[in-house]
Design an enzyme around this catalytic site. Structure first.
Site, PDB file in Angstrom:
ATOM      1  N   CYS A   1       9.485   0.812  -7.135  1.00  0.00           N
ATOM      2  CA  CYS A   1       9.114   0.078  -5.919  1.00  0.00           C
ATOM      3  C   CYS A   1       7.964  -0.901  -6.170  1.00  0.00           C
ATOM      4  O   CYS A   1       7.581  -1.655  -5.283  1.00  0.00           O
ATOM      5  CB  CYS A   1       8.742   1.056  -4.810  1.00  0.00           C
ATOM      6  SG  CYS A   1      10.134   2.077  -4.291  1.00  0.00           S
TER       7      CYS A   1
ATOM      8  N   HIS B   1      14.517  -3.617   2.564  1.00  0.00           N
ATOM      9  CA  HIS B   1      14.927  -2.522   3.440  1.00  0.00           C
ATOM     10  C   HIS B   1      15.483  -3.092   4.735  1.00  0.00           C
ATOM     11  O   HIS B   1      15.088  -4.173   5.170  1.00  0.00           O
ATOM     12  CB  HIS B   1      13.742  -1.621   3.804  1.00  0.00           C
ATOM     13  CG  HIS B   1      13.153  -0.891   2.661  1.00  0.00           C
ATOM     14  ND1 HIS B   1      13.750   0.200   2.076  1.00  0.00           N
ATOM     15  CD2 HIS B   1      12.005  -1.109   1.969  1.00  0.00           C
ATOM     16  CE1 HIS B   1      12.990   0.638   1.086  1.00  0.00           C
ATOM     17  NE2 HIS B   1      11.933  -0.142   0.989  1.00  0.00           N
TER      18      HIS B   1
ATOM     19  N   ASP C   1      10.889 -10.066  10.481  1.00  0.00           N
ATOM     20  CA  ASP C   1      12.324 -10.055  10.206  1.00  0.00           C
ATOM     21  C   ASP C   1      12.701 -11.146   9.212  1.00  0.00           C
ATOM     22  O   ASP C   1      12.339 -12.313   9.377  1.00  0.00           O
ATOM     23  CB  ASP C   1      13.119 -10.227  11.505  1.00  0.00           C
ATOM     24  CG  ASP C   1      14.603  -9.959  11.325  1.00  0.00           C
ATOM     25  OD1 ASP C   1      14.964  -9.105  10.489  1.00  0.00           O
ATOM     26  OD2 ASP C   1      15.404 -10.598  12.037  1.00  0.00           O
ATOM     27  N   HIS C   2      13.429 -10.757   8.170  1.00  0.00           N
ATOM     28  CA  HIS C   2      13.874 -11.644   7.100  1.00  0.00           C
ATOM     29  C   HIS C   2      12.694 -12.335   6.412  1.00  0.00           C
ATOM     30  O   HIS C   2      12.756 -13.519   6.075  1.00  0.00           O
ATOM     31  CB  HIS C   2      14.918 -12.651   7.595  1.00  0.00           C
ATOM     32  CG  HIS C   2      16.214 -11.997   7.881  1.00  0.00           C
ATOM     33  ND1 HIS C   2      16.500 -11.404   9.097  1.00  0.00           N
ATOM     34  CD2 HIS C   2      17.309 -11.798   7.109  1.00  0.00           C
ATOM     35  CE1 HIS C   2      17.713 -10.897   9.052  1.00  0.00           C
ATOM     36  NE2 HIS C   2      18.228 -11.099   7.856  1.00  0.00           N
TER      37      HIS C   2
ATOM     38  N   HIS D   1       9.545  -6.205   0.312  1.00  0.00           N
ATOM     39  CA  HIS D   1       8.137  -5.927   0.034  1.00  0.00           C
ATOM     40  C   HIS D   1       8.015  -5.379  -1.380  1.00  0.00           C
ATOM     41  O   HIS D   1       9.010  -5.068  -2.034  1.00  0.00           O
ATOM     42  CB  HIS D   1       7.530  -4.959   1.059  1.00  0.00           C
ATOM     43  CG  HIS D   1       7.968  -3.541   0.918  1.00  0.00           C
ATOM     44  ND1 HIS D   1       7.109  -2.479   1.066  1.00  0.00           N
ATOM     45  CD2 HIS D   1       9.165  -2.985   0.643  1.00  0.00           C
ATOM     46  CE1 HIS D   1       7.765  -1.348   0.901  1.00  0.00           C
ATOM     47  NE2 HIS D   1       9.016  -1.621   0.654  1.00  0.00           N
TER      48      HIS D   1
ATOM     49  N   HIS E   1      11.599  -5.528  -3.347  1.00  0.00           N
ATOM     50  CA  HIS E   1      12.890  -4.945  -2.973  1.00  0.00           C
ATOM     51  C   HIS E   1      12.957  -4.962  -1.450  1.00  0.00           C
ATOM     52  O   HIS E   1      11.947  -5.182  -0.783  1.00  0.00           O
ATOM     53  CB  HIS E   1      13.034  -3.517  -3.527  1.00  0.00           C
ATOM     54  CG  HIS E   1      12.022  -2.558  -2.989  1.00  0.00           C
ATOM     55  ND1 HIS E   1      10.713  -2.501  -3.444  1.00  0.00           N
ATOM     56  CD2 HIS E   1      12.114  -1.631  -2.009  1.00  0.00           C
ATOM     57  CE1 HIS E   1      10.059  -1.576  -2.776  1.00  0.00           C
ATOM     58  NE2 HIS E   1      10.884  -1.031  -1.890  1.00  0.00           N
TER      59      HIS E   1
ATOM     60  N   GLU F   1      12.111   3.555   7.198  1.00  0.00           N
ATOM     61  CA  GLU F   1      12.288   2.663   6.053  1.00  0.00           C
ATOM     62  C   GLU F   1      13.701   2.837   5.492  1.00  0.00           C
ATOM     63  O   GLU F   1      14.358   1.889   5.096  1.00  0.00           O
ATOM     64  CB  GLU F   1      11.245   2.966   4.986  1.00  0.00           C
ATOM     65  CG  GLU F   1      11.310   2.031   3.802  1.00  0.00           C
ATOM     66  CD  GLU F   1      10.278   2.364   2.756  1.00  0.00           C
ATOM     67  OE1 GLU F   1       9.396   1.516   2.529  1.00  0.00           O
ATOM     68  OE2 GLU F   1      10.344   3.462   2.175  1.00  0.00           O
TER      69      GLU F   1
END
Length: 142
Positions: free
Chosen positions: A40, A48, A86-87, A21, A46, A131
């Protein structure tokens, strides 16, 4: 003499998902975004490895011995968290974040709102998103 009330029990289910994100608000200028979000706000984003804990809370059913069937909770979490997030790049791939900054606070709220569609009213108690191991947010629908 009436029957005793059913005990109230909380159940927590955990899932892990990986996503990218960029912390950026369309309501702020590029300069303001950079000042507020710093590294960020990188245009490329980037990533997580998020951990999500969902807590449901309610009376134990005397017939089943459960607050709810955990298979149902697992399926709801898959549909709301794993399938769409996810991903993925939250800002580019998840419609909820098209105009909403993908902060941990908003990830919590989006997950809460999605789960509400699958769970019985009043059953969802808390959504907690890690996070990182140090940055944690929770939401209780308030």
């Amino acid at each position: 003499m009436g029957s005793l009330p059913s005990p109230i029990v909380s159940i927590i289910r955990r899932e892990h998902f990986s996503a990218a994100h960029r912390l950026h608000s369309k309501l702020l200028s590029d300069e303001e975004n950079q000042l507020i979000f710093g590294k960020c706000n990188n245009p490329n984003g980037h990533g997580h490895n998020y951990v999500v804990e969902v807590t449901v809370r309610g009376p134990v059913d005397s017939r089943t011995g459960m607050v709810m069937n955990l298979v149902d909770l697992k399926e709801a979490m898959y549909k709301v968290i794993m399938e769409p997030m996810d991903h993925k790049h939250l800002d580019l791939d998840v419609p909820a974040f098209k105009n909403l900054p993908s902060t941990t606070e908003n990830v919590c709220i989006v997950i809460w709102q999605g789960l509400q569609k699958f769970l019985s009213p009043g059953l969802l108690y808390e959504v907690k998103v890690f996070e990182t191991e140090n940055n944690i947010c929770y939401y209780r629908g308030e």
